[in-house]
Motif scaffolding. Structure first.
Motif, short mmCIF file in Angstrom:
data_model
loop_
_atom_site.label_atom_id
_atom_site.label_comp_id
_atom_site.label_asym_id
_atom_site.label_seq_id
_atom_site.Cartn_x
_atom_site.Cartn_y
_atom_site.Cartn_z
N THR A 21 -12.08 6.92 -7.14
CA THR A 21 -11.70 6.84 -8.75
C THR A 21 -10.64 7.59 -9.03
OG1 THR A 21 -12.92 8.92 -8.85
CG2 THR A 21 -14.50 7.57 -8.68
N THR A 81 0.59 -1.70 0.12
CA THR A 81 -0.27 -0.14 0.40
C THR A 81 1.45 1.41 -0.16
OG1 THR A 81 -0.63 -0.26 2.67
CG2 THR A 81 -1.77 -1.27 1.24
N ILE A 119 -3.43 4.14 -2.23
CA ILE A 119 -3.55 2.54 -3.51
C ILE A 119 -2.98 1.17 -2.37
CG2 ILE A 119 -2.50 4.78 -5.13
CD1 ILE A 119 0.14 3.30 -4.93
N THR A 120 -3.09 0.52 -3.56
CA THR A 120 -3.13 -1.03 -3.71
C THR A 120 -2.45 -1.74 -4.39
OG1 THR A 120 -5.17 -1.00 -1.62
CG2 THR A 120 -2.93 -2.84 -2.28
N ASP A 177 -6.32 -4.71 -12.47
CA ASP A 177 -6.32 -5.40 -11.20
C ASP A 177 -4.65 -5.57 -10.64
OD1 ASP A 177 -7.71 -6.07 -8.65
OD2 ASP A 177 -7.36 -7.71 -9.34
N TRP A 178 -3.65 -4.94 -11.52
CA TRP A 178 -2.61 -4.51 -10.99
C TRP A 178 -2.65 -3.79 -10.13
CZ3 TRP A 178 1.38 -0.78 -10.26
CH2 TRP A 178 2.26 -1.33 -9.36
N LEU A 179 -3.23 -2.80 -9.87
CA LEU A 179 -3.38 -1.88 -9.03
C LEU A 179 -4.99 -1.40 -8.80
CD1 LEU A 179 -2.24 1.03 -7.57
CD2 LEU A 179 -3.09 1.92 -9.76
N ARG A 180 -5.22 -0.56 -6.88
CA ARG A 180 -6.20 -0.48 -6.74
C ARG A 180 -6.53 1.07 -6.08
NH1 ARG A 180 -7.72 -7.04 -3.98
NH2 ARG A 180 -7.42 -8.01 -6.22
N LEU A 181 -7.10 1.12 -6.35
CA LEU A 181 -7.24 3.10 -5.74
C LEU A 181 -8.44 2.67 -4.39
CD1 LEU A 181 -7.42 4.83 -9.12
CD2 LEU A 181 -5.48 3.66 -7.81
N SER A 182 -8.58 3.55 -3.13
CA SER A 182 -9.72 3.90 -2.94
C SER A 182 -10.96 5.20 -3.48
CB SER A 182 -8.52 4.56 -1.60
OG SER A 182 -7.89 5.91 -1.97
N PRO A 212 -2.23 -5.27 -5.47
CA PRO A 212 -1.85 -6.48 -4.49
C PRO A 212 -1.29 -7.75 -4.76
CG PRO A 212 -4.16 -5.90 -6.25
CD PRO A 212 -2.65 -4.90 -6.20
N VAL A 224 -5.60 -0.34 -13.34
CA VAL A 224 -7.11 -0.48 -12.71
C VAL A 224 -7.20 -1.80 -13.43
CG1 VAL A 224 -9.05 -0.18 -12.05
CG2 VAL A 224 -6.56 1.79 -11.33
#
Length: 218
Positions: free
Chosen positions: A79, A45, A94-95, A72-77, A97, A69
């Motif tokens: 948009t 994170t 950011i996350t 699914d390499w990156l996830r956001l809190s 995974p 995004v």
């Protein structure tokens, strides 16, 4: 020297990891993956701003962020639009995974080395003359690679190797090997390298005096 020998070794490990694990070989994606990996390297994170992204990628930032995004390499809190609008006083979490603690750990460096390497990469990518010349992601990747692979006399590669293998440089920078030379010329014009040649499949060159503090000792 911004990078001591230990940090330089870890920096090269990150470059190698990103070359293998980037979800797309496009230079802009790879550069973003590298910078975001360094933000999230310890716990999976981190925090970013729209200013960070546009500094790395200029007009490609939003497109690349959407691509990461979607993969699914990156996830956001929030948009993608939220990220692009965020500033230093209102960062976006950011996350990544694949870097979460329950995943196999690709890196062994601690908090201080993570910050040191991340700061090093930011200085390379944000170098004022590279920005002034408006060099793109490919040239910035080459700047990172050359800075990370210098020996104590500030020349590229180990003394016994006579430079860096062009095919390896090209693979990291997502370039055809025959285009490494012309991108090295861009770095000469940006006062990053004093000289460069790609004879016999090796990239030879030397960092300019102003870039010496960014060299990663081999």
């Amino acid at each position: 020297m911004l990078l001591d020998i230990s940090a330089a070794v870890h920096a090269r490990t990150v470059l190698e990891y990103v070359a293998v694990h980037s979800p797309d070989p496009e230079a802009e994606v790879r550069l973003a993956v590298l910078m975001l990996t360094l933000r999230a390297a310890r716990a999976g994170t981190g925090n970013i701003t729209g200013q960070d992204l546009t500094g790395w990628l200029q007009g490609d930032a939003e497109r690349v962020l959407q691509q990461l995004v979607a993969a699914d390499w990156l996830r956001l809190s929030g948009t993608v639009a939220d990220v692009m609008a965020s500033r230093s006083e209102d960062t976006t979490a950011i996350t990544v995974p694949t870097l979460l603690p329950e995943q196999p750990r690709p890196f062994t460096f601690g908090k201080n080395n993570r910050a040191r390497i991340s700061g090093w990469a930011q200085k390379v990518v944000g170098d004022r003359k590279i920005r002034k010349k408006k060099l793109g992601a490919t040239a910035r990747l080459l700047a990172l690679y050359t800075a990370a692979h210098t020996r104590p006399d500030d020349r590229l590669g180990h003394p016994e190797d006579d430079g860096l293998p062009v095919d390896q440089v090209a693979a990291f920078c997502t370039l055809p090997p025959e285009q490494v030379g012309e991108n090295a010329e861009l770095l000469i014009a940006a006062d990053w390298l004093t000289e460069a040649d790609t004879d016999q499949g090796r990239l030879r060159g030397q960092l300019t005096e102003r870039i010496l503090p960014l060299g990663g000792l081999l």
